[in-house]
Write a protein that holds these residues in place. Sequence first.
Motif, mmCIF file in Angstrom:
data_model
loop_
_atom_site.group_PDB
_atom_site.id
_atom_site.type_symbol
_atom_site.label_atom_id
_atom_site.label_comp_id
_atom_site.label_asym_id
_atom_site.label_seq_id
_atom_site.Cartn_x
_atom_site.Cartn_y
_atom_site.Cartn_z
ATOM 1 N N TYR A 61 0.907 -1.183 0.009
ATOM 2 C CA TYR A 61 0.038 0.015 0.140
ATOM 3 C C TYR A 61 0.882 1.240 -0.154
ATOM 4 O O TYR A 61 0.450 2.267 0.531
ATOM 5 C CB TYR A 61 -0.940 0.011 1.205
ATOM 6 N N LYS A 63 1.378 3.491 -2.050
ATOM 7 C CA LYS A 63 0.589 4.953 -2.433
ATOM 8 C C LYS A 63 0.105 5.555 -1.355
ATOM 9 O O LYS A 63 -0.020 6.809 -1.215
ATOM 10 C CB LYS A 63 -0.266 4.718 -3.718
ATOM 11 N N LYS A 64 -0.668 4.922 -0.550
ATOM 12 C CA LYS A 64 -1.258 5.346 0.794
ATOM 13 C C LYS A 64 -0.499 5.867 1.714
ATOM 14 O O LYS A 64 -0.670 6.919 2.111
ATOM 15 C CB LYS A 64 -2.362 4.171 1.323
ATOM 16 N N ASP A 67 1.382 9.089 0.666
ATOM 17 C CA ASP A 67 0.431 10.216 0.191
ATOM 18 C C ASP A 67 0.340 11.346 0.995
ATOM 19 O O ASP A 67 -0.638 11.440 2.067
ATOM 20 C CB ASP A 67 -0.877 9.647 -0.353
ATOM 21 N N HIS A 70 -2.739 13.737 2.258
ATOM 22 C CA HIS A 70 -3.935 13.575 3.161
ATOM 23 C C HIS A 70 -3.380 13.130 4.575
ATOM 24 O O HIS A 70 -3.215 11.866 4.996
ATOM 25 C CB HIS A 70 -4.667 12.073 2.741
ATOM 26 N N PHE A 73 -4.826 10.886 7.312
ATOM 27 C CA PHE A 73 -4.508 9.563 7.394
ATOM 28 C C PHE A 73 -3.350 8.990 8.549
ATOM 29 O O PHE A 73 -3.629 7.964 9.258
ATOM 30 C CB PHE A 73 -4.193 8.804 5.917
ATOM 31 N N ASP A 130 -14.540 3.274 2.883
ATOM 32 C CA ASP A 130 -13.116 3.787 2.760
ATOM 33 C C ASP A 130 -12.641 4.246 3.902
ATOM 34 O O ASP A 130 -13.574 5.434 4.571
ATOM 35 C CB ASP A 130 -13.091 4.905 1.577
ATOM 36 N N LYS A 132 -10.975 6.993 4.454
ATOM 37 C CA LYS A 132 -11.031 8.333 4.688
ATOM 38 C C LYS A 132 -12.221 8.981 5.105
ATOM 39 O O LYS A 132 -12.178 10.045 5.632
ATOM 40 C CB LYS A 132 -10.734 8.849 3.072
ATOM 41 N N GLU A 176 -8.388 -3.564 5.724
ATOM 42 C CA GLU A 176 -7.318 -2.512 5.219
ATOM 43 C C GLU A 176 -6.873 -1.588 6.208
ATOM 44 O O GLU A 176 -5.639 -1.308 6.405
ATOM 45 C CB GLU A 176 -7.593 -1.628 3.842
ATOM 46 N N PHE A 180 -3.104 -1.172 7.971
ATOM 47 C CA PHE A 180 -2.311 0.205 8.058
ATOM 48 C C PHE A 180 -2.087 0.229 9.724
ATOM 49 O O PHE A 180 -1.040 0.735 9.905
ATOM 50 C CB PHE A 180 -3.388 1.265 7.754
#
Length: 272
Positions: A61, A63-64, A67, A70, A73, A130, A132, A176, A180
């Motif tokens: 993951y 990209k998450k 990133d 954001h 997160f 999600d 987010k 997910e 994380f």
Amino acid sequence: MDLFKAIIIAIIEGLTEFLPVSSTAHMGFTAAIMGMEETEFLKMFQVSIQFGAILAVVFAYWKKFFDFKHLKFYYKLAFAVIPALVLGYLFDDKIEAILGNQIAISAVLVLGGVVLLFSDSWFKNPTIDDEKDMSVRKAVIVGFWQCLAMMPGTSRSAASIIGGMSQGLTRKAAAEFSFFLAVPTMLAVTVYSVFVKTWGKETATPMKGYEMILSSSDNIIAFIVGNIVAFIVALIAIKSFIGLLNKYGFKPWGWYRIIVGIGLLIYFYWFQ
């Protein structure tokens, strides 16, 4: 440490860290069945190879995780990990004392399996697909759920996923977020175990984790290879688990825990 046995333990870690079946229990059972002596290095090794699994999540993951647009997160992860850091530090000695009790861990494996059989029916109407859309408050609540896994055999993944579903997340989103949340949680545990914690306080030669690793070439090789193997296997397991969870839910994992737990209870009660 024997390299072959180290690789087997690392494979078990990679396979089970992100599944709702308890990696700690499976590593402990595997080591016991292989006849490995419960040394301080073995205890530390089982914790430290989680670093490889951490890297697998970051890689899968990336990209998450990178990133930076954001920032919420990172706020969510930071607040969600606090309960585990505080309670883990306070109860570290008690948790370590249970690690060698395979009968108790087997019983928890069975009880956790029963919970998984019914968990899908408890949370039927998810509203968040999600992370987010997940508030910091909900993230912290999931963090408290994760603390249930301090009892060996519970499963950090199962506790945090069910915690996420209790806050309205879909199974995929909860899984997910559990992945994380594992990153700061296991990173903190690994750093603490390798660089901060003194192992074998009641022995004649108490040592830090890194001192045990550097004490022999066999330990260095086992540590490096163990993390590499855990990384590769965990990367495969992460991708596979999401699909299986979406398709079949928790029931197969619940039955697996019950069957394996009962089998291990019989094995450790009558044959050990």
